[in-house]
Scaffold this motif. Structure first.
Motif, short mmCIF file in Angstrom:
data_model
loop_
_atom_site.label_atom_id
_atom_site.label_comp_id
_atom_site.label_asym_id
_atom_site.label_seq_id
_atom_site.Cartn_x
_atom_site.Cartn_y
_atom_site.Cartn_z
N GLY A 1 -9.55 2.06 10.31
CA GLY A 1 -8.63 1.43 11.18
C GLY A 1 -9.19 0.62 12.15
O GLY A 1 -8.67 -0.62 12.53
N GLU A 2 -10.20 1.05 12.69
CA GLU A 2 -11.05 0.45 13.68
C GLU A 2 -11.63 -0.92 13.47
O GLU A 2 -11.81 -1.92 14.16
N LEU A 3 -12.06 -1.35 12.24
CA LEU A 3 -12.57 -2.68 11.70
C LEU A 3 -11.36 -3.54 11.89
O LEU A 3 -11.37 -4.60 12.30
N PHE A 4 -10.40 -3.08 11.22
CA PHE A 4 -9.09 -4.01 11.16
C PHE A 4 -8.73 -4.38 12.72
O PHE A 4 -8.34 -5.61 13.27
N PHE A 5 -8.63 -3.31 13.66
CA PHE A 5 -8.37 -3.27 15.11
C PHE A 5 -9.36 -4.43 15.63
O PHE A 5 -9.03 -5.09 16.60
N PHE A 6 -10.75 -4.43 15.39
CA PHE A 6 -11.41 -4.96 16.01
C PHE A 6 -11.27 -6.62 15.60
O PHE A 6 -11.25 -7.60 16.52
N TYR A 7 -10.93 -6.78 14.11
CA TYR A 7 -10.46 -8.16 13.69
C TYR A 7 -9.35 -8.82 14.64
O TYR A 7 -9.33 -9.82 14.93
N MET A 8 -8.30 -7.89 14.86
CA MET A 8 -7.05 -8.33 15.58
C MET A 8 -7.66 -8.73 17.24
O MET A 8 -7.25 -9.66 17.56
N ILE A 9 -8.52 -7.74 17.69
CA ILE A 9 -8.98 -8.09 19.20
C ILE A 9 -9.85 -9.24 19.09
O ILE A 9 -9.73 -10.32 20.05
N TRP A 10 -11.01 -9.65 18.24
CA TRP A 10 -11.84 -10.48 18.10
C TRP A 10 -10.98 -11.95 17.94
O TRP A 10 -11.35 -12.78 18.79
N TYR A 11 -10.34 -11.89 16.95
CA TYR A 11 -9.57 -13.23 16.56
C TYR A 11 -8.75 -13.85 17.52
O TYR A 11 -8.58 -14.75 18.20
N SER A 12 -7.94 -12.78 18.21
CA SER A 12 -7.00 -12.88 19.20
C SER A 12 -7.53 -13.44 20.70
O SER A 12 -7.21 -14.12 21.19
N ALA A 13 -8.56 -12.83 20.92
CA ALA A 13 -9.41 -13.28 21.99
C ALA A 13 -9.85 -14.70 22.13
O ALA A 13 -9.63 -15.31 22.93
N GLY A 14 -10.41 -15.13 20.91
CA GLY A 14 -10.94 -16.24 20.73
C GLY A 14 -9.80 -17.51 20.47
O GLY A 14 -9.67 -18.48 21.17
N THR B 1 0.71 -1.30 -0.06
CA THR B 1 -0.04 0.11 0.09
C THR B 1 1.01 1.23 -0.01
O THR B 1 0.51 2.27 -0.69
N GLN B 2 1.95 1.23 0.66
CA GLN B 2 3.13 2.34 0.84
C GLN B 2 3.55 2.74 -0.87
O GLN B 2 3.39 3.64 -1.32
N LYS B 3 3.82 1.49 -1.51
CA LYS B 3 4.30 1.62 -3.02
C LYS B 3 3.03 2.24 -3.67
O LYS B 3 3.35 2.90 -4.80
N ARG B 4 1.90 1.88 -3.51
CA ARG B 4 0.87 2.39 -4.19
C ARG B 4 0.13 3.60 -3.89
O ARG B 4 -0.82 4.13 -4.30
N ASN B 5 1.06 4.36 -2.80
CA ASN B 5 0.33 5.62 -2.27
C ASN B 5 -1.28 5.46 -1.63
O ASN B 5 -1.92 6.27 -2.12
N THR B 6 -1.54 4.47 -0.98
CA THR B 6 -2.74 4.02 -0.55
C THR B 6 -2.77 3.69 0.89
O THR B 6 -1.57 3.07 1.46
N SER B 7 -3.77 4.20 1.62
CA SER B 7 -3.80 3.76 2.95
C SER B 7 -3.94 2.45 3.43
O SER B 7 -4.71 1.84 2.93
N PHE B 8 -2.87 2.20 4.23
CA PHE B 8 -2.83 0.56 4.71
C PHE B 8 -4.26 0.22 5.56
O PHE B 8 -4.73 -0.75 5.30
N LEU B 9 -4.65 1.28 6.62
CA LEU B 9 -5.70 0.93 7.34
C LEU B 9 -6.80 0.96 6.46
O LEU B 9 -7.81 -0.02 6.82
N LYS B 10 -7.18 1.65 5.51
CA LYS B 10 -8.31 1.67 4.39
C LYS B 10 -8.48 -0.01 3.83
O LYS B 10 -9.32 -0.38 4.01
N VAL B 11 -7.19 -0.41 3.35
CA VAL B 11 -7.32 -1.60 2.78
C VAL B 11 -7.46 -2.62 3.89
O VAL B 11 -8.24 -3.57 3.67
N ALA B 12 -6.92 -2.46 4.99
CA ALA B 12 -7.10 -3.43 6.06
C ALA B 12 -8.54 -3.67 6.48
O ALA B 12 -9.02 -4.75 6.63
N ASP B 13 -8.99 -2.32 6.53
CA ASP B 13 -10.55 -2.43 6.99
C ASP B 13 -11.45 -3.21 5.98
O ASP B 13 -12.16 -3.95 6.50
N ILE B 14 -11.19 -2.93 4.78
CA ILE B 14 -11.95 -3.47 3.78
C ILE B 14 -11.81 -5.07 3.58
O ILE B 14 -12.95 -5.77 3.73
N LEU B 15 -10.52 -5.43 3.99
CA LEU B 15 -10.55 -7.05 3.91
C LEU B 15 -10.40 -7.59 5.24
O LEU B 15 -10.32 -8.99 5.40
N ALA B 16 -10.58 -6.91 6.28
CA ALA B 16 -10.91 -7.61 7.58
C ALA B 16 -11.86 -9.02 7.57
O ALA B 16 -11.51 -9.90 8.03
#
Length: 270
Positions: free
Chosen positions: A205-218, A111-126
């Protein structure tokens, strides 16, 4: 008295001398479905149709390498005496946390190479990440691996599981916790929650952060049930340590961005 049926053949089909295993078929199916779901949302958000394909060309093979490196690192005593076995991935030995860490690194660089927000892509793909995980765990089911401790058949029947799952959990004369199923269902619940959270238009970024928390807790609690864990030191399980670190990191970033960013971008922002 229950009759134990034959277990599922791990080989799906053969192409001449090459055996194609269900594990690989299931993993590939998970990747394809995750891609299709992610691609649909990426296009809605205005991304080029080739963006996700280009990302996966790098992410998938490097994720496999990362999964193998992670596993070998925690089983180094086994491989130090047999370094040739390090590349023998066909004999088993990959760890999902290694794949996830490698994928995040690849996605960030991409995403840095494509000048795109990593968190935007991470949210979409979570949600897509969880789709891949939910499906992929069934490969462990076919291989009769990544299971928990010993239980009775009655215990499994009380979970209202069909016989074909119960019979597959009969391994070497005993029944075991279907921890693959617990994690798959936990991931499925996470997918539903993430899709609902999309409608709230959270801070980027919060959708991705939720993914991290949810999966990790389980994973933290399910890992405690497993009999094939990788260990850091003594009885400290690697997956539990990584899960705790991921939860702390995600919560820290979520709180920091909420406090420090005056006009943060949101999920629906282009």
């Amino acid at each position: 008295m229950h009759r134990i049926l034959a277990t599922i053949d791990p080989i799906a089909f053969s192409l001449g001398p090459i055996d194609v295993r269900w594990y690989g078929v299931i993993i590939a199916t998970g990747i394809i479905i995750a891609f299709l779901v992610g691609q649909r949302e990426m296009l809605k958000k205005g991304f080029h149709p080739d963006f996700l394909t280009d990302l996966l060309i790098w992410a998938v093979p490097l994720a496999i390498i990362g999964a193998r490196i992670y596993y070998v690192a925690f089983e180094w005593e086994q491989y130090r005496a047999n370094p040739a076995g390090i590349i023998a991935i066909w004999n088993g030995g990959i760890a999902i946390h290694g794949a996830l860490i490698a994928s995040v690194i690849v996605a960030y660089v991409f995403t840095q190479k494509r000048n795109t927000s990593f968190l935007k892509v991470a949210d979409i793909l979570a949600p897509s990440i969880l789709i891949g995980q939910a499906i992929g765990r069934w490969g462990n089911f076919i291989n009769q691996e990544a299971h928990g401790g010993e239980v009775s058949r009655v215990f499994l029947e009380n979970l209202f599981l069909p016989d074909w799952i119960i019979n597959q959990m009969y391994i070497a004369g005993a029944y075991y916790h279907p921890t693959f199923l617990y994690e798959s269902l936990w991931s499925l619940a996470g997918i539903i929650i993430l899709l609902l959270l999309r409608k709230i238009n959270l801070v980027r970024g919060e959708l991705f952060f939720f993914y991290m928390i949810w999966y990790s807790a389980g994973r933290f609690f399910i890992e405690a049930m497993r009999t094939d864990s990788l260990y850091v030191i003594g009885e400290l399980r690697a997956a539990q340590l990584v899960s705790v670190v991921a939860i702390i990191l995600a919560l820290g970033l979520l709180i920091y961005r909420r406090v420090e960013l005056k006009k943060p971008a949101h999920y629906e922002d282009m």
